[in-house]
Design an enzyme around this catalytic site. Structure first.
Site, PDB file in Angstrom:
ATOM      1  N   GLY A  11      -6.014   0.779   7.813  1.00  0.00           N
ATOM      2  CA  GLY A  11      -5.249  -0.223   7.049  1.00  0.00           C
ATOM      3  C   GLY A  11      -4.028   0.382   6.386  1.00  0.00           C
ATOM      4  N   TYR A 142      -9.963 -13.969  -2.958  1.00  0.00           N
ATOM      5  CA  TYR A 142      -9.699 -12.526  -3.032  1.00  0.00           C
ATOM      6  C   TYR A 142      -9.880 -12.035  -4.472  1.00  0.00           C
ATOM      7  CZ  TYR A 142      -6.953  -8.177  -2.741  1.00  0.00           C
ATOM      8  OH  TYR A 142      -6.521  -6.863  -2.808  1.00  0.00           O
TER       9      TYR A 142
HETATM   10  C1  VAH Z   1      -2.262  -8.796  -1.574  1.00  0.00           C
HETATM   11  N1  VAH Z   1      -1.238  -6.612  -1.212  1.00  0.00           N
HETATM   12  O1  VAH Z   1      -1.115  -9.227  -1.689  1.00  0.00           O
HETATM   13  C2  VAH Z   1      -2.459  -7.280  -1.695  1.00  0.00           C
HETATM   14  C3  VAH Z   1      -2.674  -6.863  -3.120  1.00  0.00           C
HETATM   15  C4  VAH Z   1      -1.840  -6.999  -5.420  1.00  0.00           C
HETATM   16  C5  VAH Z   1      -1.782  -7.596  -4.089  1.00  0.00           C
HETATM   17  O2  VAH Z   1      -3.991  -6.929  -3.512  1.00  0.00           O
HETATM   18  O3  VAH Z   1      -3.239  -9.495  -1.377  1.00  0.00           O
END
Ligand code: VAH
Length: 319
Positions: A11, A142
């Protein structure tokens, strides 16, 4: 850390962290792993690489025992924007995967680093100079998995004495591997487009501030926190860390210092705009500074200069 296993090693962070840790701890002491094998990847070619699906605890345990791993860097995860399109997959990989890694770490007495994110905050958190300890009511799957992960890692430390550590990363900017479907991805794409087309159409609105960090500073966080004196750590799994709080126009103005004819316009993605507005504009990093000496080397213009130089070589662009 002596023998390290990295999950999600192909990743955006994993691909550079693997090389970084191999340079510090020795090629044979850093085992990269992922759900797929990419033969041409330098990560696969430059050291031990194992197929590990974090949804299968047996696979994790087999590799940990095979190499006598003492530290796991768990990066396998689905990011914010992709997560919103497939919440069940995000929960499954981000939480069930983490649970499996925690259980294997507990059974094999491994230390564990896994990152949280600015996504662990929500609209009801103080979004300016966001405190280390404050309200966390994220509204993305998330973010929910990140808060849950923070609490799960704290629990394993308190209940089993597991050495769990982590940081809340901001948007990560790098030139080696493209990010995999996040809300802050614009901050990487803008550099590629600036060099290829001298223009970029941004999916995040002008004036939308988010925390960002250049990859070299991201990598140093892992080593500095994992090597920190545990007796000094009052927090464990969710240190606020950031280096730059900026909006799309700040990137545009910084790039213009090196590419004066660069132009940017906007075509807002409502899903990622709503996510970005629920995240901090800037985080307070006092705890990380006081408990393990967090510091950064790159400001916005220094990052822009280095990104453009490295991408010119990567994309073989002369002008
Ligand atoms: C996202 N790049 O945009 C990741 C990250 C703080 C953002 O966790 O989901």
């Amino acid at each position: 850390m002596k023998k390290i296993l990295i999950t999600g090693a192909l990743g955006q962070i994993g691909s550079e962290l693997t090389t970084h840790l191999r340079n510090i701890y020795g090629k044979d002491n850093v085992i990269a792993s992922g759900r797929r094998i990419v033969e041409e990847s330098t990560i696969v070619q430059s050291g031990s690489y194992e197929l590990v699906d974090v949804l299968d605890p047996k696979q994790i345990d087999t590799v940990v025992k095979k190499y006598n791993i003492d530290s796991i860097i768990h990066l396998a995860a689905i990011l914010s924007a992709v997560g919103e399109s497939n919440p069940s997959a995000a929960w499954n990989i981000n939480i069930n995967g983490l649970y499996n890694v925690l259980e294997v770490a507990r059974e094999n007495k491994c230390a564990l680093f896994t990152p949280s994110s600015i996504a662990a905050f929500g609209k009801s958190s103080p979004l300016d100079n966001t405190p280390q300890d404050t309200v966390q009511r994220p509204e993305t799957i998330y973010g929910v998995t990140k808060v849950s992960g923070e609490l799960l890692c704290d629990y394993y430390h308190k209940k089993y004495g597991l050495d769990t550590r982590g940081v809340r990363y901001p948007g990560v900017i790098s030139y080696e591997t493209l990010p995999g479907g996040g809300t802050t991805d614009y901050a990487v794409h803008i550099y590629y487009e600036a060099l290829k087309r001298r223009k970029y159409t941004c999916f995040i609105q002008e004036g939308t501030y988010m925390d960002m960090m250049y990859m070299p500073d991201v990598l140093n966080c892992v080593v500095n926190l994992m090597e920190a004196d545990p007796s000094k750590l009052k927090h464990r799994n969710a240190f606020n860390v950031t280096s730059i709080s900026c909006a799309p126009e700040d990137f545009c103005n910084s790039i213009k210092k090196y590419i004066p004819d660069f132009q940017m316009d906007y075509d807002i993605d409502p899903i990622r705009q709503a996510i970005a507005e629920s995240w901090p504009n800037s985080m307070d990093c006092t705890a990380a500074k006081e408990e393990w000496g967090f510091s950064v080397k790159y400001n916005l213009d220094e990052m822009t200069k280095d990104m453009l130089e490295k991408l010119k070589m990567k994309l073989d662009i002369k002008a």
